[in-house]
Design an enzyme around this catalytic site. Structure first.
Site, short mmCIF file in Angstrom:
data_model
loop_
_atom_site.label_atom_id
_atom_site.label_comp_id
_atom_site.label_asym_id
_atom_site.label_seq_id
_atom_site.Cartn_x
_atom_site.Cartn_y
_atom_site.Cartn_z
N PHE A 109 2.36 5.34 8.34
CA PHE A 109 1.52 5.59 7.17
C PHE A 109 0.34 6.48 7.56
O PHE A 109 -0.29 6.25 8.60
CB PHE A 109 1.02 4.26 6.58
N ASP A 118 0.72 -2.71 12.81
CA ASP A 118 0.28 -2.74 11.41
C ASP A 118 1.33 -3.53 10.63
O ASP A 118 2.51 -3.16 10.59
CB ASP A 118 0.17 -1.30 10.88
N TYR A 143 -3.35 -6.76 -0.29
CA TYR A 143 -3.01 -6.49 -1.70
C TYR A 143 -1.53 -6.23 -1.96
O TYR A 143 -1.14 -5.99 -3.08
CB TYR A 143 -3.84 -5.32 -2.25
N LYS A 144 -0.72 -6.24 -0.89
CA LYS A 144 0.71 -5.98 -1.10
C LYS A 144 1.45 -7.30 -1.29
O LYS A 144 1.27 -7.94 -2.31
CB LYS A 144 1.26 -5.18 0.09
N ARG A 179 11.33 4.38 -4.30
CA ARG A 179 11.03 3.21 -3.47
C ARG A 179 10.95 1.95 -4.33
O ARG A 179 10.24 1.92 -5.34
CB ARG A 179 9.66 3.47 -2.81
C1 LIG Z 1 1.29 0.85 6.77
C2 LIG Z 1 0.03 0.95 5.95
N1 LIG Z 1 -1.17 0.83 6.55
C3 LIG Z 1 -2.31 0.91 5.83
C4 LIG Z 1 -2.27 1.12 4.47
C5 LIG Z 1 -3.50 1.25 3.64
O1 LIG Z 1 -4.68 0.99 4.27
P1 LIG Z 1 -6.00 0.76 3.39
O2 LIG Z 1 -5.82 -0.54 2.68
O3 LIG Z 1 -7.11 0.80 4.34
O4 LIG Z 1 -6.05 1.86 2.36
C6 LIG Z 1 -1.04 1.23 3.81
C7 LIG Z 1 -1.01 1.44 2.36
O5 LIG Z 1 -0.01 1.53 1.71
C8 LIG Z 1 0.13 1.14 4.58
O6 LIG Z 1 1.33 1.27 3.99
#
Ligand SMILES: Cc1ncc(COP(=O)(O)O)c(C=O)c1O
Length: 445
Positions: free
Chosen positions: A130, A199, A224-225, A404
């Site tokens: 990402f 991550d 939030y996911k 997706r």
């Molecule tokens: C793998 C991954 N890391 C980080 C993030 C987002 O990070 P942040 O919440 O700091 O915007 C996402 C968002 O979709 C993601 O898919």
């Protein structure tokens, strides 16, 4: 084997975790396949947030830092989340954003890895990680004169050389849903003296994770996911206890101080994961996140993450099967691994360039828009061409446009999957996606 709507209804009737859907507010007529981007609101969230605002803040005011235990909410939520990611108690805090937490842990990992081996000047990551992960790493490399090396998944092992300090990976890829073998890659990295940062944005609450079992070093992820903590929910950070006390993280704010209310002019880091806090925390957002975590606590008695994983795989298997059976001949391909051990909780379909309206583009964006207009909410991720296209440094690899679809077993059923594919079939067979309104791009895709 042909699977019918009645078969899907029968699967729902036998589903032991179907009652968990009752914990969520789902708008009528919506099939929500975007919980990998923004999870659905838990029913309890509105009342909880209202209570925090009207009673805890409105009436009890500043006493609530003590009486409502606002102050240790990041640690309490971290403890509630810990079993979902194979972390121990007092090893996780819910705080800040994933990007900010990545900056903290990547900085600490670099300090530790380079303390004994200053010649280690590289961070290795996946080219299709990402972007925020790559940007944070790029920024740190600039700051410290290090090098960010981006490779394809099959090149990771070969890239783990003696000049590498940190391997930074996302466990489940945001574009393809492909899942890494965390234990194997962590072991391969450690064998070369390299630390691992994982991550878990697309893993926490979606697939079973065992950070301690894998011997991982650092981890971060989104609230939030799949955790359903609300838009912009606080993220989480985990550090293996063997590292937690070794270095200050770079955002050494007062909430990470050992004795913040002594207001000393010098910084003394708190022991353990608490030092990964920075400043005053967003209590209203943390309270909403707690409602998301409470659903996982309720899921424990129904089989917990193991039951969620087995339903998630059944849902994604069904989706793949029905798309291939019912939507054949429309140029769709599968970007997600079929192998269970390599699949997260999403399915990504590809579409080739040249299949869009009048041969322009892939039409993937328009198909997703047409589905959204029918109440089937997924999303679209643009591909990139061999010259780099949308993604800098893609090393000559072409990434196709992607449709997706995320599958959250907490609130999705088998009939939802059948209906979603039936809508997709109708959108494709009728050519409805070619309508001009579905081919206009919005700012957020
Ligand atoms: C793998 C991954 N890391 C980080 C993030 C987002 O990070 P942040 O919440 O700091 O915007 C996402 C968002 O979709 C993601 O898919």
């Amino acid at each position: 084997m042909t699977i019918t709507l009645e078969d899907c209804r029968a699967l729902d009737a036998q589903d032991p975790i179907a009652p968990l859907r009752g914990h969520f507010t789902l708008p009528p007529g919506v099939i929500y396949l975007d919980g990998n981007s923004l999870g659905v609101a838990p029913k309890a969230a509105a009342a909880r947030v209202a209570d925090v605002v009207t009673r805890e803040w409105g009436t009890d005011l500043i006493q609530s830092w003590n009486t409502a235990r606002w102050f240790d909410l990041p640690q309490r939520l971290g403890n509630q989340l810990a079993p979902l990611i194979g972390a121990g108690q007092s090893e996780v805090v819910c705080t800040d954003s994933t990007s900010i937490n990545l900056y903290k842990v990547l900085s600490a990992a670099l300090n530790i890895a380079r303390e004994d081996s200053p010649a280690r000047k590289r961070i290795v990551s996946e080219r299709s990680n990402f972007p925020t992960d790559l940007y944070i790493a790029e920024g740190l490399c600039k700051e410290r004169s290090l090098e960010l090396v981006l490779v394809e998944p099959e090149e990771i092992s070969a890239a783990l050389t003696s000049d590498v300090a940190v391997l930074m990976l996302t466990h489940v890829n945001y574009r393809t849903g492909a899942m890494h073998d965390m234990a194997a890659l962590t072991a391969a990295a450690h064998a070369q003296g390299i630390l691992c940062v994982w991550d878990l944005a697309h893993s926490a609450g979606a697939v079973p994770v065992d950070l301690n079992g894998a011997g991982a070093d650092f981890s971060i992820g989104c609230g939030y996911k799949y955790l359903n903590g609300g838009p912009g929910a606080p993220a989480f950070v985990w550090v293996h206890p063997r590292h937690a006390d070794r270095f200050w993280q770079p955002l050494s704010g007062w909430w990470g101080h050992a004795t913040p209310f002594q207001f000393t002019p010098d910084y003394q880091p708190a022991p353990g994961i608490t030092r990964y806090l920075c400043g005053t925390q967003p209590i209203i957002s943390l309270s909403a996140l707690q409602c998301g975590l409470d659903v996982f606590t309720a899921a424990e008695s129904l089989g917990g993450m193991a039951a969620l994983r087995s339903k998630s795989l059944a849902l994604t298997d069904l989706f793949i099967h029905l798309v291939e059976e019912r939507c054949a001949g429309h140029g769709l391909g599968l970007a997600t691994p079929r192998e269970h051990a390599r699949r997260g909780s999403q399915v990504c379909l590809t579409r080739d360039e040249g299949q869009g309206v009048n041969g322009a583009g892939s039409g993937a964006y328009a198909i997703v828009q047409a589905l959204i207009a029918r109440g089937v909410i997924g999303d679209y991720r643009a591909g990139s061409d061999a010259a780099g296209g949308a993604g800098k440094g893609n090393g000559g690899k072409v990434h196709k446009d992607i449709l997706r679809f995320g599958f959250t077993p907490l609130y999705l059923g088998f009939e939802d999957v059948w209906n979603a594919v039936e809508h997709l079939r109708q959108v494709l067979d009728s050519g409805e996606w070619q309508r001009p309104e579905f081919n206009q791009h919005h700012a957020v895709t």
